[in-house]
Each structure stands twice: as C-alpha cells, then as structure tokens.
Enzyme design. Structure first.
Site, PDB file in Angstrom:
ATOM      1  N   ALA A 118       2.583 -10.577  -0.009  1.00 33.75           N
ATOM      2  CA  ALA A 118       1.558 -11.603  -0.149  1.00 33.75           C
ATOM      3  C   ALA A 118       0.490 -10.996   1.488  1.00 33.75           C
ATOM      4  CB  ALA A 118       1.806 -13.053  -0.952  1.00 33.75           C
ATOM      5  N   THR A 162      -3.061 -10.099   0.746  1.00 33.19           N
ATOM      6  CA  THR A 162      -4.418 -10.622   1.459  1.00 33.19           C
ATOM      7  C   THR A 162      -4.701 -11.550   1.425  1.00 33.19           C
ATOM      8  OG1 THR A 162      -4.882  -8.520  -0.278  1.00 33.19           O
ATOM      9  CG2 THR A 162      -6.392  -9.517  -0.521  1.00 33.19           C
ATOM     10  N   GLY A 213      -8.785  -9.330   3.815  1.00 34.75           N
ATOM     11  CA  GLY A 213      -9.041  -7.971   2.960  1.00 34.75           C
ATOM     12  C   GLY A 213      -8.521  -6.984   3.822  1.00 34.75           C
ATOM     13  N   SER A 214      -9.311  -5.867   4.032  1.00 30.14           N
ATOM     14  CA  SER A 214      -9.245  -4.927   4.496  1.00 30.14           C
ATOM     15  C   SER A 214      -8.826  -5.740   6.379  1.00 30.14           C
ATOM     16  CB  SER A 214     -11.062  -4.354   4.324  1.00 30.14           C
ATOM     17  OG  SER A 214     -10.695  -3.654   3.351  1.00 30.14           O
ATOM     18  N   ASP A 256       2.434   2.599   3.758  1.00 29.15           N
ATOM     19  CA  ASP A 256       2.652   4.139   4.167  1.00 29.15           C
ATOM     20  C   ASP A 256       3.558   4.334   3.045  1.00 29.15           C
ATOM     21  OD1 ASP A 256       2.629   4.237   7.416  1.00 29.15           O
ATOM     22  OD2 ASP A 256       1.036   4.782   5.876  1.00 29.15           O
ATOM     23  N   ARG A 272       1.909   3.106  -1.026  1.00 29.09           N
ATOM     24  CA  ARG A 272       0.795   3.631  -0.980  1.00 29.09           C
ATOM     25  C   ARG A 272       0.884   4.729  -2.597  1.00 29.09           C
ATOM     26  NH1 ARG A 272      -2.871   2.827   4.332  1.00 29.09           N
ATOM     27  NH2 ARG A 272      -3.368   0.433   3.526  1.00 29.09           N
ATOM     28  N   GLN A 316     -15.973   9.407 -22.044  1.00 27.94           N
ATOM     29  CA  GLN A 316     -17.121  10.286 -22.551  1.00 27.94           C
ATOM     30  C   GLN A 316     -16.900  11.441 -23.785  1.00 27.94           C
ATOM     31  OE1 GLN A 316     -20.059   9.592 -21.464  1.00 27.94           O
ATOM     32  NE2 GLN A 316     -21.142  11.246 -22.340  1.00 27.94           N
ATOM     33  N   GLY A 336     -18.417   7.462 -28.926  1.00 31.11           N
ATOM     34  CA  GLY A 336     -17.872   6.350 -29.663  1.00 31.11           C
ATOM     35  C   GLY A 336     -17.529   5.398 -29.864  1.00 31.11           C
ATOM     36  N   GLU A 375      -3.912  -2.302  -2.225  1.00 30.61           N
ATOM     37  CA  GLU A 375      -2.957  -1.500  -1.704  1.00 30.61           C
ATOM     38  C   GLU A 375      -3.980  -0.432  -0.277  1.00 30.61           C
ATOM     39  OE1 GLU A 375       0.480   0.061  -2.013  1.00 30.61           O
ATOM     40  OE2 GLU A 375       0.804  -1.249  -4.085  1.00 30.61           O
TER      41      GLU A 375
END
Lengths: 388, 263, 326
Positions: free
Chosen positions: A123, A125, A130-131, A246, A249, A343, A347, A370
């Site tokens: 925890a 954020t 945020g950033s 570090d 990520r 793609q 459909g 992250e």
C-alpha cells in the site's frame, strides 16, 4: 545468464506451464466474468509451493531468484493475468521485509507467507499520490516519546492490489514532514495486520481488466501499530519503496510478457484453423505479418526481461534502469500484441467466446501500475543522462 | 532401505528428431535433447514409494555421455538423493554386454538393498542389460515386476512377475536386482520443491578408471556388433479417409478387410 | 560341424508347452541355417521338457532336451541361462537365437554375461551373409537398420510375428541332454502362480488387435472394443492413457512403455496416434482407425481412417461383421 535457462529454471518453467494449462486456464474466463478473487487458484499455487518461490529457504521458502519468480509469473499469466498477479503481489509486498526487515520480522511472517497461509499487499499509492509518491498524506505519529513506542496510523490508500483479501499490508506513511526534511526521507514502512482495529476496506473498484484481482481503497483510522511492525528505519520508507519497485517491476513485465504470449498463441491457432476464401487465414500475408511482429516483439520483451532479472539478481548498480526498461517494453508489447490478437480474430476477437478481448483488457494495466510507462521513461532518461 | 535405480538418458521420442550419425551409424545423441528413459521413470517412482514406505533413500546410477547431468537433474528433482554418472569417451558406442559390465562395475563398490532397472530403453531397448548385471554381480534377478514388497526385517523381497497368464509371486533374499514395469504406477511430476532442491544434490562423475569393470573389455571399440546400413522403410500408401455415415462406413471397412483377406 | 551350429532356444509356457514365439524363431533359424549350410539345433531346458521338445522338433532337425528340476518352482530365466551357457561351452555352437519377449530377453541377458557373447536385439528380419545379418526397426519405425556381429558368435533376439511358423517337411529328433555342475547364481523361489481372470494369449502373438484409447472414455466404453475383438477373433489392446486411467490392465498396453506388436490388422478406436503409441503398432500389416478428429496423427499413417463417432461406427461395424459371419 549464459543466454540459456539453467536446467532447473527450464524444469520449473515447464512444471508451472503444465500446472497453469491444466488447472488454471479452465478457470480464467469465469474469474474474469464473476470478478471474484480466485481463492481456489491461490490454494493451488500455495499447495504446489509456487507462492514460496520468493522466500528464503530458512523460512520455508524455495529461495528462488528474481528470474525464477518471473518465469513462474509469466507462465501463469499466459493463461490468466489475475492468477499471475497473485504470485507477483505476494513477491512485491514481501520485498520491504526481504530488503529491510529484521530477522525477527522475517521469522514471524515469512513461513506463513511462503506457505500461502497469509497474503500480503503493498500500500503505497493514494488518491492524491500516484506517480508523486512523496506527496503521500497518510501519517503515522509516535504515541509518546519512549523508545519503541507504538505508532498511530491515519489516512487512506487507493488502488491497492489484493488489498481486500490480504492479511498483512505493507503501508508507507509520512512520519516526518517539516520543511527541513528532504522529500525522500518523509516516509516509513509499517506492516498493518488486517485485524487491527481501525483498519477497513472502504471499497473495491470495478475495473477494465484483471477483474478477479480486487483493487481496494483502504482506510486507517487511529490504527495502533507496535514499533515491532515497523520495517526499516524511520524515514527509510521512500528508499525501501524505490528499491522494492526496482525488484518488483520485472514481475509485472513477466505478467505482461505472459499475457502477450497467451494472446499470440490464441491468434496463431485461430489463424491456422479459420478458413476464408478457401484457405486458412494464416496463409495470407497481412495476417502473417501481424503474427510475425507479435512473435518477434514478445520474444524481444521476454529476453529483455530475463536479462534484466539476471542483472538485478547479480546486484547490478543500474538495477533501476534494467527494471524500468523491461517493464516499459513488456507493457507496451502486451498492449500492442493483444490488440493485434483481437484484430486477427476479427469479430470473434471482440466477443467473449475467445479470450483475447479479456487479454487486451488485462494488458492495459501493465502500462499503468508499478510506475506508469511515463515514469519508467523518466527513470531511463535520467539514468542515461545522469553522468553527462 | 537403500535403493539404486539405473537410469538412462535417451533421445526424446516426442520430438521425432532421432537419427543416426552418418559416419558410423551410431545413434546421434547430440541431435536432440535427452530425457530420462520412460521405463526408468517407473522404476524410479517405485523406488521412491518404497523409500517413503520403509524409510531410506534412492540413488541413481547411469552410464551416459557428457550431456547426462542435465537429464539426471529431473530424476533428482523427482526425489532421488544423489547420483553417480559413469562417463568416458571410450564408452560411446557401447553394446549391451559392455553396458552391463560397466554398470556392474559401478555397483560393485556400492551398498544397497535393491537395484531397480527399467524394462528396456526407448533408444534401441534390448531389455537384456539388467539380466547381465545381475549375472555379473551374482544378484538374485526378478524381472517384469508389477508389484514389489520388500521385508527389510527378514531381508527378503517378494515380487509379482507379470506372466502371459497373470503373474507369479517370486521371493528372493536381499540385496536383489528387480526389473520394473509400468504396472508399478505412474511417475510423479517433480514438485517445485524437488526441482529447486535438485540444484544442491550431488551428482558425482566417474570415469572407467574409477570403476572396476567386470571381466572383459568395454566401450565402443569392444562392441560386439555394428550397424552396417540403414534405410527408411517403404512408405505406407496414402490414407483412405471415410466420412460416410456409420452404416455405410462399416460396410466400406468390411469390404476393405475382405479385399485384404484379413477376414 | 562343431563350432558353427545355429541354436534356437525353445521357451516353455507355464503349462509346459512350447511358446508360440519359439515356433516362429525356430522356423526362422531353419531358413537361415539352410541358406548358410549350417546345422540348426533346438534347445529346451525345463523341469519336464518332453512335450515342448517334441513340438520344437517339428521345426528343426535336432533338439536337445535338458531336464532341470529347479525350474519347477524357481524363476526360469537365470537357471535356463546358466544351463544354456554351460551347454554352449561344451558344444561350441556359433549362434543362439531367442525370442525378444520377456522370457527370451532374460535368457539372452544371462547367457551374454556368462559367455561374453554379444547380442543383436529385436530383430524384425534375419538373413545370412557369412554370418547373421539382422534388421531392426528403430526410432519408432522411421528407420530400419541392418547390423552384424563383429565376431563369429553371438546371440540374436527375435520379435514376435516376424515370420509365420512353418513346420519342417519331416520332424526332427529329440535327444535328452545332461546337466552338469551346480547352479552358481542365486535361485529365486516361485511362491505362487496366479491366473488373471480372462487374460488371453500374449497380445504380441495376436494376428488381429482391436485397441481402445482415450476416446473410448472409460471401462464401459471398452465393451464395444471387446465385442469387436471377439467378432474378429482378435485380442484387445489399449493405449497408455487407457491403462493409466485404470480402464484396462497393463498387460494389454501397446506402445513405447508397453508392448510392440505387429499384427496383420490393428483396429484403433479413439486413439490419436501420438508417437509413444505409434511406435508400438505402426509396423502392423493393416491399420484401420476410427476417430472423430480428422487431424489426429493416426489419420496420417493409417491405411483407412473413418472420421466419426466411434460409439456409432464401432457398433455398425460389429453388426456388419456379425451379419457377414451369420
């Protein structure tokens, strides 16, 4: 890394692939549809010792290195991004303890975490942070002056992965904010236990993707935390968070590579079976070009990830650069590959009869959490130009 | 109990890439990755179950080329405690007699209650090596086991040997050599714990010099047979596909079988 | 002439009769011996070898019958191997042919270790060119190799169904042989013999095999497999998947870790034809498959494949066969 996985890394990757294909893949669509945390998958991973990979052997873990954990996350995410996240978050949130915890703290919590009996969340954020991590407002103040006095925690955290199902939360709170305190010495890390009075789960978000993974807003109202639950030194929180990211990520990069691979395999299989104008669409050059690019890009992201994990495990001084690069490339690749996979299926790619629309929705978050792709770019650019 | 399992790395048949070396028509073991011979995995699983039930450990013994340690790691990951690999340049191209001599030599200074071997190997499986080893070592030989029941206190073992009409119950004193079959039970997948633990298990390597070899020469140079030619068998005729409904399909098949004088 | 005879080992079945594979190996040995201009001798070792020896003598000109009481209640392979090795030492033949089934392999392995003779294994063909020339099918049938012994003596193990057994024009003679010396190797006692209910002759000897795989779905599904086998006068086989799932005993498994078979007809129901199974049956004379998946590997190497639901096609085939017979 000698450019090939070692025999036990390859054996482990294959063992987890089999587990994922046989036991997790059949649950993936349902997990997404119901948006319920898959406790059964968590039990499966726990009982097969997958969750014990990141923990040291002396505490009941398997002592796996970062690359090994990434191999596992990748294989699981190939079939279910939500499930892959279970291992990734268990690793992420345990890193503060791995990096800065005392032996007593490790002995207290690691055995249960390794066994998957307890889940842990990270925890950091907040709604307004945020950033801009250092802008956090959740605060912890000492209750009295005595050495080892308790801490009282107030505030809230937002967008916390698995915050509503975790038993332990690694919370980063402001412990000093005078003008004389440098921005990166304001935070301290604490382990909050979910039964502590004052801790609450305020809400769980409805999301675009990784819908089985609960993303929670957590509230802390005068939560009393013993000093024994403080991780690292007072003011060391920001550093712990950065060192954690570090190392974590690459786990998200692994999730992204896994998602891309899963989408690629569905698209390739579909293109080989689907016939239009008298032949499989895999024989048409525009499809071939798309599939080729998807495969090459996924492989490139994978190799960068493996290399980054190896460098970080080896204690490289530019760990931040490796970590940011692999997450940047993998996240963008996952988004591109899953979009192209939809793609290719046309459909059929847009409806939930095939998993690629889910994979595309799942991929998007890897460009956001992250550290957004924009933050990753800042990290890389700064590393590049720092000494010039 | 101390149980030795003989394992052989063989080319992975699932890959479909096996071939002979063009210069000497020996099996090209470098061509594709090796795996543990499937029948040996059954032997290993049986040994692991016995060690779990009676206490003790399982060790591996193999005669193989230099790439073998990778393959043996999987067997270690299944739960064997350690392994011995006999490897020597001279051993390339060994025939069954040579293999029996070398393995008997490796076993000669080991202590064990049981030696388990797979029924044959998928890379040219003769199925004669275990009998040869037992003969050279003077061990009781019990083959084609569907069930193994040791009695460590009495120092005997009972085995159900598959026979054409059912099975025989054999009994012999320990130590003994037993040939395992698939009927003993499916091999376990290595657990993650097993895979990670295999890293630190000992795999010792021995050369011919280290191993007192049972009477007679060994190795490729002493081979008692050699391949002198090879050819692809004539291809089968193209497959005839019948998609008609069941009754019509049945009629066509009966017609076909009658044409070929099978019925 | 001493020093160049071709010997054939006659295996005893549990009831004292000659095993079917030995009639085939004997026929092969006689043919090779005629081409080579060499004596062919059969050897039978057992507690009561008379019946088997007499049967073997229908195929080769001379049979040595050794009475060895120990095989009555001890595992035969090691005992027979020792007696054969002893006999070889005294009589000095050049070559020994055995079957490549479990009994033959046990004997070959023991004799090889005691005599120092090499072994050529799993022969699917034996010809003669100043010594036996042996064909082997390897790599799951992708290749057939030709091999020779490097010395002037050795052992060859021969697969079942490689030749059709054919008695000689006139039966040969049987001599009682003597056993000499003690048995040095440890004896393994037979404590009990158990007949499994309904186990037919070894599946390797069957001329027709009807086999079921994963597509059969369960032990009940094997009923139609059994019925078809009965209607065709054949044996029932299975893939590893079916055996591992407990639908049918291991003795009937065909494939890499089961039996290798070469029947005249292999009828495969619900079998995908993956390589591990393919190696067990692909040299069958005729392969007919019933499978719902047109892309199954077996559709590429079968002679005939019926694309359809085996639970519809197989009963229809059964009905058609019965109608034809009736």
């Amino acid at each position: 890394m000698t450019y090939r996985l070692s025999e036990d890394q390859a054996a482990l990757r294959d063992a987890i692939r089999i587990l994922a294909d046989e036991r997790i893949a059949p649950r993936a669509a349902e997990i997404d549809r119901t948006a319920e945390f898959p406790w059964d998958v968590k039990e499966l991973l726990a009982s097969h010792d997958v969750l014990s990979l990141p923990f040291p052997e002396e505490y009941g873990g398997l002592g796996g290195d970062l690359l090994t954990v990434c191999l596992a996350v990748e294989q699981i995410s190939r079939v279910c991004a939500t499930s892959g996240l279970i291992l990734a978050v268990q690793e992420l949130a345990s890193l503060p303890l791995l990096l800065a915890g005392t032996d007593e703290q490790k002995a207290r919590w690691f055995p249960d975490l390794a066994a998957g009996r307890l889940l842990i969340a990270f925890a950091l954020t907040e709604a307004e942070a945020g950033s801009d991590v250092a802008a956090a407002r959740t605060r912890a103040r000492r209750d009295g002056d005595a050495d080892g006095a308790d801490w009282i925690l107030n505030g809230s955290k937002r967008f916390i992965s698995q915050g509503s199902v975790a038993d332990l939360i690694a919370v980063f709170a402001v412990t000093a904010d005078g003008d004389d305190v440098p921005r990166h010495e304001r935070l301290t890390c604490f382990i909050v236990e979910k039964d502590m009075p004052g801790f609450s789960v305020e809400r769980v978000e409805h999301k675009m993707g990784i819908r089985g993974s609960p993303t929670a807003e957590l509230g802390f109202r005068d939560v009393r935390i013993p000093d024994a639950n403080r991780v690292g030194a007072v003011g060391e929180g920001f550093s712990i968070a950065m060192r954690t990211l570090d190392r974590s990520r690459p786990g998200i990069a692994a999730q992204a590579v896994g998602i891309a691979q899963g989408a690629l395999e569905v698209a390739a299989a579909y293109a080989s079976d689907r016939k239009q104008f008298g032949k499989p669409i895999a024989e048409f050059q525009m499809i071939q070009a798309m599939l080729a690019d998807m495969d090459a890009q996924t492989e490139a992201a994978r190799q960068l990830l493996y290399k980054a994990a190896t460098e970080i495990d080896a204690g490289a001084s530019d760990a931040s650069r490796w970590s940011a690069m692999c997450k940047l490339v993998a996240g963008d690749t996952a988004m591109r590959v899953t979009t192209d996979a939809v793609q290719v299926l046309g459909g059929y790619g847009y409806i939930d009869e095939f998993p690629v629309e889910r994979m595309m929705r799942d991929a998007k978050i890897t460009q956001i959490y992250e550290g957004t792709q924009q933050i990753q770019r800042l990290v890389i650019a700064r590393a590049l130009t720092a000494h010039r | 109990m101390r149980i030795v399992v003989l394992v052989k790395p063989v080319p992975d048949t699932a890959s479909g890439g096996e071939r002979l070396r063009p210069d000497d028509w020996r099996l090209d073991r470098a061509a594709i990755p090796a795996v543990v011979n499937a029948n040996d995995e059954y032997a290993l699983e049986a040994a692991l179950k016995l060690a779990e039930a009676h206490g003790g450990e399982v060790v591996l013994v193999s005669m193989a080329g230099p790439g073998a340690p990778e393959t043996m790691r999987k067997a270690l990951a299944m739960g064997a405690a350690s392994g011995t690999l006999v490897t020597d340049e001279q051993l390339g191209g060994s025939d069954t007699l040579s293999t029996a001599r070398v393995l008997a030599g490796a076993l000669a200074d080991m202590e064990y209650d049981l030696v388990l071997a797979g029924a044959d190997s998928s890379d040219g499986g003769a199925g004669v090596v275990p009998a040869g080893i037992a003969t050279l070592l003077g061990l009781p030989y019990l083959s084609y086991a569907a069930k193994i029941e040791p009695d460590p206190a009495a120092r005997t073992v009972r085995v159900h040997r598959i026979s054409p009409t059912g099975y025989e119950v054999l009994e012999a004193p320990l130590p003994a050599l037993i040939v395992a079959t698939q009927a003993l039970g499916e091999p376990r997948y290595p657990s993650l714990k097993g895979i990670m633990a295999a890293r630190s298990k000992t795999l010792e390597t021995k050369t011919l010099v280290d191993v007192a070899v049972g009477a007679g020469p060994v190795g490729g140079a002493a081979a008692t047979s050699r391949v002198v030619g090879s050819e692809a068998p004539s291809p089968r005729a193209a497959t005839r596909v019948i998609r008609e409904p069941a009754d019509e399909a049945a009629r066509l098949v009966v017609e076909f079988l009658a044409e070929r004088r099978i019925i | 002439m001493p020093g160049d005879a071709i010997w054939v080992h006659g295996e005893l079945a549990a009831d004292g009769s000659l095993a079917k594979i030995s009639t085939e190996v004997a026929t092969l040995a006689r043919t090779v011996g005629e081409t080579a201009g060499r004596q062919v001798v059969g050897v039978v070792v057992g507690a009561d070898p008379a019946a088997a020896a007499a049967e073997l003598a229908r195929f080769v000109p001379r049979v040595l019958a050794l009475t060895e009481p120990a095989t009555a209640d001890h595992a035969a392979g090691t005992i027979v191997g020792q007696r054969l090795a002893g006999l070889i030492e005294r009589e000095q033949p050049a070559f020994l042919l055995t079957g490549a089934g479990p009994e033959g392999r046990d004997v070959a392995g023991v004799v090889s270790a005691l005599t120092g003779w090499g072994v050529l294994v799993n022969a699917v063909g034996v010809t003669w060119d100043d010594g036996p020339v042996v064909q082997m099918s390897v790599f799951g049938g992708k290749l057939t190799t030709t091999s020779r012994l490097t010395e002037e003596r050795g052992i060859v193990t021969v697969r079942p169904n490689v030749v059709t057994a054919e008695p000689a024009a006139a039966p040969g003679s049987v001599e009682a042989g003597n056993i000499f010396g003690e048995l040095d190797l440890p004896l393994v006692r037979i404590v009990d013999r158990v007949e499994a209910a309904g186990v037919a002759a070894p599946i390797e000897e069957a001329r027709i095999i009807v086999a079921g795989g994963r597509g059969v779905g369960g032990p009940d599904g094997f009923k139609v497999v059994n019925d078809l086998a009965e209607a065709l006068g054949g044996a029932v086989g299975a893939t590893r998947a079916a055996v591992d799932s407990g639908w049918i005993p291991y003795a009937q498994q065909i494939g890499q870790t089961g039996k290798i078979v070469k029947p005249a007809l292999y009828l495969a129901l619900g079998i995908s034809g993956a390589i591990q199974h393919k190696v067990g049956m692909q040299t069958a004379g005729t392969i007919v498959a019933i499978n719902r998946d047109p892309d199954a590997p077996i559709a590429e190497f079968a002679d005939v494949v019926v694309i359809g639901d085996l639970f519809e096609v197989a009963p229809a085939l059964l009905a058609a066969l019965r109608a034809r017979a009736g």
